[in-house]
Design a protein around this motif. Structure first.
Motif, PDB file in Angstrom:
ATOM      1  N   GLY A   8       2.284 -22.241  44.697  1.00 49.08           N
ATOM      2  CA  GLY A   8       0.801 -22.653  44.933  1.00 49.08           C
ATOM      3  C   GLY A   8       0.407 -23.502  43.959  1.00 49.08           C
ATOM      4  N   PRO A   9      -1.093 -23.524  43.815  1.00 54.82           N
ATOM      5  CA  PRO A   9      -1.840 -24.377  43.310  1.00 54.82           C
ATOM      6  C   PRO A   9      -1.574 -24.008  41.537  1.00 54.82           C
ATOM      7  CG  PRO A   9      -3.222 -23.643  44.930  1.00 54.82           C
ATOM      8  CD  PRO A   9      -1.825 -22.651  44.792  1.00 54.82           C
ATOM      9  N   SER A  10      -1.386 -25.224  40.697  1.00 53.61           N
ATOM     10  CA  SER A  10      -1.327 -25.243  39.271  1.00 53.61           C
ATOM     11  C   SER A  10      -2.838 -24.738  38.702  1.00 53.61           C
ATOM     12  CB  SER A  10      -1.064 -26.398  38.717  1.00 53.61           C
ATOM     13  OG  SER A  10       0.191 -26.862  39.237  1.00 53.61           O
ATOM     14  N   ALA A  11      -2.610 -24.085  37.363  1.00 51.78           N
ATOM     15  CA  ALA A  11      -3.606 -23.684  36.578  1.00 51.78           C
ATOM     16  C   ALA A  11      -4.297 -24.854  36.156  1.00 51.78           C
ATOM     17  CB  ALA A  11      -3.165 -22.761  35.813  1.00 51.78           C
ATOM     18  N   LEU A  12      -5.730 -25.079  36.051  1.00 50.10           N
ATOM     19  CA  LEU A  12      -6.449 -26.034  35.547  1.00 50.10           C
ATOM     20  C   LEU A  12      -6.285 -26.019  34.090  1.00 50.10           C
ATOM     21  CD1 LEU A  12      -9.860 -25.930  37.581  1.00 50.10           C
ATOM     22  CD2 LEU A  12      -7.603 -27.411  37.904  1.00 50.10           C
ATOM     23  N   PRO A  13      -6.220 -26.964  33.530  1.00 45.16           N
ATOM     24  CA  PRO A  13      -6.036 -27.256  31.970  1.00 45.16           C
ATOM     25  C   PRO A  13      -7.303 -26.660  31.414  1.00 45.16           C
ATOM     26  CG  PRO A  13      -6.260 -29.368  32.691  1.00 45.16           C
ATOM     27  CD  PRO A  13      -6.208 -28.360  34.072  1.00 45.16           C
ATOM     28  N   GLU A  14      -7.166 -26.406  29.820  1.00 52.94           N
ATOM     29  CA  GLU A  14      -8.386 -26.107  29.135  1.00 52.94           C
ATOM     30  C   GLU A  14      -8.751 -27.549  28.401  1.00 52.94           C
ATOM     31  OE1 GLU A  14      -7.947 -22.920  26.496  1.00 52.94           O
ATOM     32  OE2 GLU A  14      -7.260 -21.584  27.891  1.00 52.94           O
ATOM     33  N   ILE A  15      -9.916 -27.824  28.037  1.00 58.57           N
ATOM     34  CA  ILE A  15     -10.248 -28.947  27.449  1.00 58.57           C
ATOM     35  C   ILE A  15     -10.423 -28.824  25.961  1.00 58.57           C
ATOM     36  CG2 ILE A  15     -12.241 -30.726  27.206  1.00 58.57           C
ATOM     37  CD1 ILE A  15     -10.794 -30.539  29.998  1.00 58.57           C
ATOM     38  N   GLY A  73      -2.364 -48.079  30.250  1.00 57.42           N
ATOM     39  CA  GLY A  73      -1.975 -47.018  31.072  1.00 57.42           C
ATOM     40  C   GLY A  73      -1.269 -45.982  30.541  1.00 57.42           C
ATOM     41  N   HIS A  74      -0.258 -46.636  29.818  1.00 55.86           N
ATOM     42  CA  HIS A  74       0.632 -45.547  28.692  1.00 55.86           C
ATOM     43  C   HIS A  74      -0.238 -44.930  27.793  1.00 55.86           C
ATOM     44  CE1 HIS A  74       4.332 -47.034  30.344  1.00 55.86           C
ATOM     45  NE2 HIS A  74       4.438 -48.005  29.872  1.00 55.86           N
ATOM     46  N   ALA A  75      -1.330 -45.229  27.190  1.00 58.06           N
ATOM     47  CA  ALA A  75      -2.201 -44.825  26.066  1.00 58.06           C
ATOM     48  C   ALA A  75      -3.066 -43.888  27.043  1.00 58.06           C
ATOM     49  CB  ALA A  75      -3.147 -45.940  25.396  1.00 58.06           C
ATOM     50  N   SER A  76      -3.546 -44.147  28.198  1.00 58.96           N
ATOM     51  CA  SER A  76      -4.405 -43.151  28.880  1.00 58.96           C
ATOM     52  C   SER A  76      -3.668 -41.878  28.905  1.00 58.96           C
ATOM     53  CB  SER A  76      -4.717 -43.788  30.394  1.00 58.96           C
ATOM     54  OG  SER A  76      -5.658 -44.785  30.100  1.00 58.96           O
ATOM     55  N   TRP A  77      -2.289 -42.033  29.218  1.00 62.96           N
ATOM     56  CA  TRP A  77      -1.412 -40.600  29.504  1.00 62.96           C
ATOM     57  C   TRP A  77      -1.664 -39.814  28.219  1.00 62.96           C
ATOM     58  CZ3 TRP A  77       0.470 -37.523  32.827  1.00 62.96           C
ATOM     59  CH2 TRP A  77       1.463 -36.470  32.370  1.00 62.96           C
ATOM     60  N   HIS A  78      -1.356 -40.489  27.016  1.00 65.32           N
ATOM     61  CA  HIS A  78      -1.366 -39.876  26.022  1.00 65.32           C
ATOM     62  C   HIS A  78      -2.971 -39.356  25.439  1.00 65.32           C
ATOM     63  CE1 HIS A  78       2.590 -40.660  24.619  1.00 65.32           C
ATOM     64  NE2 HIS A  78       2.453 -42.149  25.129  1.00 65.32           N
ATOM     65  N   MET A  79      -3.989 -40.096  26.077  1.00 66.79           N
ATOM     66  CA  MET A  79      -5.468 -39.502  25.787  1.00 66.79           C
ATOM     67  C   MET A  79      -5.303 -38.293  26.732  1.00 66.79           C
ATOM     68  SD  MET A  79      -8.257 -39.857  24.490  1.00 66.79           S
ATOM     69  CE  MET A  79      -8.253 -41.514  24.050  1.00 66.79           C
ATOM     70  N   TYR A  80      -4.812 -38.383  27.790  1.00 67.57           N
ATOM     71  CA  TYR A  80      -4.937 -37.014  28.699  1.00 67.57           C
ATOM     72  C   TYR A  80      -4.217 -35.894  27.933  1.00 67.57           C
ATOM     73  CZ  TYR A  80      -2.982 -34.022  32.156  1.00 67.57           C
ATOM     74  OH  TYR A  80      -2.690 -32.732  32.934  1.00 67.57           O
ATOM     75  N   ARG A  81      -3.176 -36.139  27.281  1.00 66.17           N
ATOM     76  CA  ARG A  81      -2.536 -35.252  26.601  1.00 66.17           C
ATOM     77  C   ARG A  81      -3.325 -34.830  25.363  1.00 66.17           C
ATOM     78  NH1 ARG A  81       0.662 -32.913  29.906  1.00 66.17           N
ATOM     79  NH2 ARG A  81       2.920 -33.723  29.877  1.00 66.17           N
ATOM     80  N   HIS A  82      -4.179 -35.380  24.566  1.00 64.77           N
ATOM     81  CA  HIS A  82      -4.948 -35.042  23.862  1.00 64.77           C
ATOM     82  C   HIS A  82      -6.218 -34.266  24.184  1.00 64.77           C
ATOM     83  CE1 HIS A  82      -3.170 -36.906  20.077  1.00 64.77           C
ATOM     84  NE2 HIS A  82      -3.232 -37.902  20.460  1.00 64.77           N
ATOM     85  N   LEU A  83      -6.452 -34.465  25.275  1.00 66.28           N
ATOM     86  CA  LEU A  83      -7.867 -33.991  25.915  1.00 66.28           C
ATOM     87  C   LEU A  83      -7.693 -32.571  26.507  1.00 66.28           C
ATOM     88  CD1 LEU A  83      -9.403 -37.108  27.285  1.00 66.28           C
ATOM     89  CD2 LEU A  83     -10.458 -35.556  25.760  1.00 66.28           C
ATOM     90  N   THR A  84      -6.447 -32.248  26.712  1.00 66.24           N
ATOM     91  CA  THR A  84      -6.053 -31.059  27.764  1.00 66.24           C
ATOM     92  C   THR A  84      -5.057 -30.420  26.986  1.00 66.24           C
ATOM     93  OG1 THR A  84      -4.288 -32.185  29.043  1.00 66.24           O
ATOM     94  CG2 THR A  84      -6.814 -32.111  29.734  1.00 66.24           C
ATOM     95  N   VAL A  85      -4.974 -29.051  27.314  1.00 63.01           N
ATOM     96  CA  VAL A  85      -3.863 -28.221  26.994  1.00 63.01           C
ATOM     97  C   VAL A  85      -3.674 -27.149  28.008  1.00 63.01           C
ATOM     98  CG1 VAL A  85      -5.583 -26.416  25.834  1.00 63.01           C
ATOM     99  CG2 VAL A  85      -3.147 -26.420  25.264  1.00 63.01           C
TER     100      VAL A  85
END
Length: 259
Positions: free
Chosen positions: A8-15, A247-259
């Motif tokens: 089913g649905p995934s858990a939402l990440p924390e900020i 585009g690649h940097a945006s992926w890494h930004m996403y990683r920094h913003l979420t856990v």
């Protein structure tokens, strides 16, 4: 293929907090991924570069280069489309998975059955609304007579009379549109690629991430807009480098913003 949690649905990440000082690290990570797999970056950027060149040639042949002004200002609204494949490439580099074309393209093709098409509709609607507002702004500031004269003397019309005020107003409005879409997609797009969540939840999480890190996100949005503008200047050719790195940097930004 991108990992999706079973059952089913995934858990939402924390900020998480994203310090401004980490933005250069994010850009360096984007450049590193591009240099690791440049063929993918060039491939996913080609549609924007070629599309921009075609638009320039068409409008130039008809003496209507000025129609490109709202397109240039609205380009950041469409740029997130180019990032989907680049997110997958960066995810594979991060996970140590092989970078093979069928696998990467297969992940992109599989998105048609998920939530990314809904996000694409949101992006396209915002872009079309921006184009409508841009044309209305032109008519409101310069009037119908200027719309006739601009075909023969575009710089004379845009840089005289109400032209500078129109350009300033259009830039501010276009920037507002871009900021709204940035808030929707900076976390929303990579989240939809990585996890099984609905696009409304992805947008909410993305806006929460921006609200939690206003300074760093504003600087990051400005960096994206500035680099895209620079990339468009030499007949769009700079986008072959700028789009993949962002585009690649945006992926890494996403990683920094979420856990």
């Amino acid at each position: 293929m991108t990992h999706i949690e079973d059952g089913g649905p995934s858990a939402l990440p924390e900020i998480r907090d994203m310090p401004v000082a980490l933005i250069p690290d994010v850009l360096r990570a984007g450049l590193r991924d591009f240099l690791r797999a440049p063929a993918f970056g060039i491939f996913f950027s080609a549609v924007y570069v070629l599309g921009g060149i075609v638009l320039w040639l068409v409008f130039s042949m008809n003496g209507r280069e000025w129609w490109l002004v709202p397109f240039f200002l609205g380009f950041p609204l469409l740029a997130p489309f180019a990032a989907i494949g680049l997110y997958e490439v960066s995810r594979r580099i991060e996970a140590g998975e092989p970078l093979i074309w069928p696998a990467v393209l297969g992940v992109i093709f599989a998105q048609k059955d998920r939530q990314l098409p809904s996000m694409a509709v949101v992006i396209l609607l915002l872009f079309m609304f921006w184009m409508f507002i841009a044309h209305m702004t032109f008519a409101m500031f310069l009037g119908l007579q200027a719309m006739t004269n601009v075909s023969t003397d575009p710089l004379g019309v845009l840089l005289s009379g109400n032209g500078p005020a129109m350009l300033l107003f259009g830039t501010v409005v276009g920037g507002a549109f871009a900021l709204v879409l940035f808030a929707f997609t900076v976390v929303g797009l990579p989240l939809l690629l990585e996890r099984e969540v609905d696009f409304i939840s992805a947008i909410i999480v993305s806006v929460q991430a921006v609200a939690a890190n206003p300074a760093s996100m504003l600087i990051w949005a400005g960096a994206i807009a500035g680099l895209l503008f620079v990339g468009m200047l030499p007949l769009f050719l700079g986008l072959f480098i700028v789009l993949p790195v962002l585009g690649h940097a945006s992926w890494h930004m996403y990683r920094h913003l979420t856990v």
